[in-house]
Design a protein around this motif. Structure first.
Motif, short mmCIF file in Angstrom:
data_model
loop_
_atom_site.label_atom_id
_atom_site.label_comp_id
_atom_site.label_asym_id
_atom_site.label_seq_id
_atom_site.Cartn_x
_atom_site.Cartn_y
_atom_site.Cartn_z
N SER A 255 2.80 23.76 19.84
CA SER A 255 3.74 22.69 20.22
C SER A 255 3.31 21.33 19.71
N THR A 256 2.14 21.26 19.05
CA THR A 256 1.64 19.98 18.55
C THR A 256 2.05 19.80 17.09
N ASN A 257 2.87 18.82 16.84
CA ASN A 257 3.33 18.52 15.48
C ASN A 257 3.10 17.05 15.18
N LEU A 258 2.31 16.78 14.15
CA LEU A 258 2.04 15.41 13.72
C LEU A 258 2.34 15.28 12.23
N PRO A 259 2.90 14.14 11.82
CA PRO A 259 3.21 12.97 12.64
C PRO A 259 4.53 13.14 13.39
N LYS A 260 4.64 12.42 14.51
CA LYS A 260 5.89 12.36 15.23
C LYS A 260 6.84 11.39 14.52
N ALA A 261 8.09 11.42 14.91
CA ALA A 261 9.06 10.50 14.31
C ALA A 261 8.63 9.05 14.53
N SER A 262 8.08 8.77 15.70
CA SER A 262 7.62 7.40 15.98
C SER A 262 6.43 7.03 15.10
N ASP A 263 5.59 8.02 14.76
CA ASP A 263 4.46 7.76 13.86
C ASP A 263 4.95 7.42 12.46
N VAL A 264 5.94 8.18 11.99
CA VAL A 264 6.50 7.92 10.66
C VAL A 264 7.09 6.51 10.61
N ALA A 265 7.83 6.14 11.64
CA ALA A 265 8.44 4.81 11.67
C ALA A 265 7.36 3.72 11.65
N VAL B 228 0.82 -1.20 0.00
CA VAL B 228 0.00 0.00 0.00
C VAL B 228 0.87 1.27 0.00
N ILE B 229 0.40 2.27 -0.73
CA ILE B 229 0.98 3.60 -0.70
C ILE B 229 0.23 4.41 0.35
N ALA B 230 0.95 4.98 1.31
CA ALA B 230 0.34 5.76 2.39
C ALA B 230 0.70 7.23 2.21
N ALA B 231 -0.29 8.10 2.39
CA ALA B 231 -0.05 9.54 2.27
C ALA B 231 -0.84 10.26 3.34
N LEU B 232 -0.34 11.42 3.74
CA LEU B 232 -1.01 12.18 4.80
C LEU B 232 -0.73 13.67 4.63
N ALA B 233 -1.54 14.46 5.31
CA ALA B 233 -1.28 15.88 5.52
C ALA B 233 -0.91 16.05 6.98
N PRO B 234 0.19 16.70 7.29
CA PRO B 234 0.60 16.84 8.69
C PRO B 234 -0.22 17.89 9.42
N PHE B 235 0.00 17.99 10.70
CA PHE B 235 -0.67 19.00 11.52
C PHE B 235 0.37 19.74 12.32
N ARG B 236 0.42 21.05 12.13
CA ARG B 236 1.41 21.89 12.79
C ARG B 236 0.66 23.02 13.49
N HIS B 237 0.64 22.99 14.82
CA HIS B 237 -0.09 24.02 15.56
C HIS B 237 0.53 24.18 16.94
#
Length: 373
Positions: A290-300, A279-288
């Motif tokens: 101090s909240t930043n997504l995805p985290k490095a652990s999420d990417v991994a 599967v090809i996975a794609a996302l739009a991040p969230f930057r607001h």
């Protein structure tokens, strides 16, 4: 090898496309279903120019939204998914509007000028967008029957065509959420908020992500899964509910990762039961703040399950533009912590000719391929 640039030409009739746009806070999706027919999901704007990235893209590739967009979907009433959606719906003159049956106050009170106490407790940006959408729906009701709106619930077909191009397969768009439990919870929260109105700064809505409309798009033997901001639960809601209600005979080869890659939207069963191994996975991040997504652990985590992963922008602090750097140099004693607050939408474009193997992914900056660092 780096992915190529996006293709700025309309897809062929038998070429399926998913394009995701996002500046760091906000996301919008355009899907070519085949035969020159399109649908859009959610909405955002270019934070520097105030232009709508989907409409700009359509203009670049020669798509007329007034005639070619069949569905405009608003998955849930969060401002990073609703910005500019009334503009998009206005341009899509023949489209049906798809909204969650698990509504919020901003949607519930669309038909009336609510009491001033209620108005003060609504989220005004969201309220403005939905009020305009419903105004347009009212205008179009007299020109088209049935009313051009569909409320999404789990396992409901919101779009179906026998074929969209000569010799093409059947096409169906199905909503996988919200569940009956999520709808009931949203209405209970709305009632609770109105009952305690005098004691509240804002109407109680609970977790609006529970109301998100997850979409399963099937084009013959090809499937796509668009995860909105749906989370894993609570019980009877979210991906847990989808896992007990959706049993497709094929798996999706493209996945719009839910909730900006957050861990609270991850369910192993989703990846195992609904998605292909490549599967090809794609996302739009969230930057607001101090909240930043995805985290490095999420990417991994995402890359441990997907063949490839892509993001429309980077989740962390933006690099300063040349203009901002000049300003900082001119004001050294005042500008001790200069930050870039605006963002342009990156573009992840995935195309696949029906019957061919694999997706071809193109990127427009600041979109990038995810990697574990």
């Amino acid at each position: 090898m780096s992915p190529p640039a996006v293709t700025l030409a309309a897809p062929q009739p038998d070429e399926i496309e998913v394009s995701i746009f996002g500046p760091g806070k906000g996301e919008a999706i355009a899907v070519h279903l085949g035969g020159g027919r399109w649908m859009t999901v959610d909405s955002c704007v270019n934070q520097r120019t105030a232009e709508h990235p989907v409409l700009e893209y359509f203009k670049q590739i020669g798509v007329n939204p007034a005639r070619q967009v069949d569905l405009v979907v608003g998955t849930h009433a969060h401002d990073d998914h609703t910005g500019g959606i009334s503009q998009l719906f206005e341009a899509s003159e023949q489209a049906f509007f798809v909204t969650s049956a698990a509504f919020t106050a901003e949607e519930f009170f669309h038909t009336l000028a609510a009491d001033a106490r209620i108005e003060r407790r609504m989220r005004h940006a969201v309220r403005k967008e939905y009020r305009e959408v419903y105004r347009l729906l009212g205008e179009r009701k007299g020109r088209s029957k049935p009313t051009p709106m569909v409320q999404a619930i789990e396992q409901r077909s919101v779009y179906s065509r026998a074929s969209l191009w000569d010799g093409g397969p059947a096409v169906e768009v199905k909503s996988l959420s919200p569940s009956d439990t999520a709808i009931l919870r949203s209405r209970n929260k709305l009632a609770e908020g109105l009952a305690d109105l005098d004691d509240r700064q804002r109407l109680s809505t609970g977790d609006i992500n529970e109301a998100s409309v997850v979409l399963w798009i099937r084009i013959g033997d090809l499937a796509l899964l668009l995860g909105a901001d749906q989370t894993t639960g609570p019980g009877g809601c979210g991906w847990q509910a989808i896992d007990t209600s959706h049993y497709p005979d094929i798996k999706a080869s493209f996945f719009k990762v839910p909730h900006h890659g957050s861990e609270n939207a991850h369910l192993d069963a989703t990846w195992t039961n609904l998605l292909t191994d490549d599967v090809i996975a794609a996302l739009a991040p969230f930057r607001h703040g101090s909240t930043n997504l995805p985290k490095a652990s999420d990417v991994a985590r995402i890359l441990s399950r997907a063949k490839e992963g892509y993001s429309t922008a980077r989740p962390g602090k933006l690099q300063l533009s040349p203009e901002s750097k000049k300003t900082a140099q001119l004001l050294p004693s005042f500008a001790t912590n200069v930050r870039e607050i605006d963002g342009v939408p990156g573009h992840v474009q995935a195309r696949r000719t029906y019957g061919a193997d694999g997706w071809i992914v193109g990127l427009a900056s600041p979109a990038h391929q995810l990697s574990v660092t």
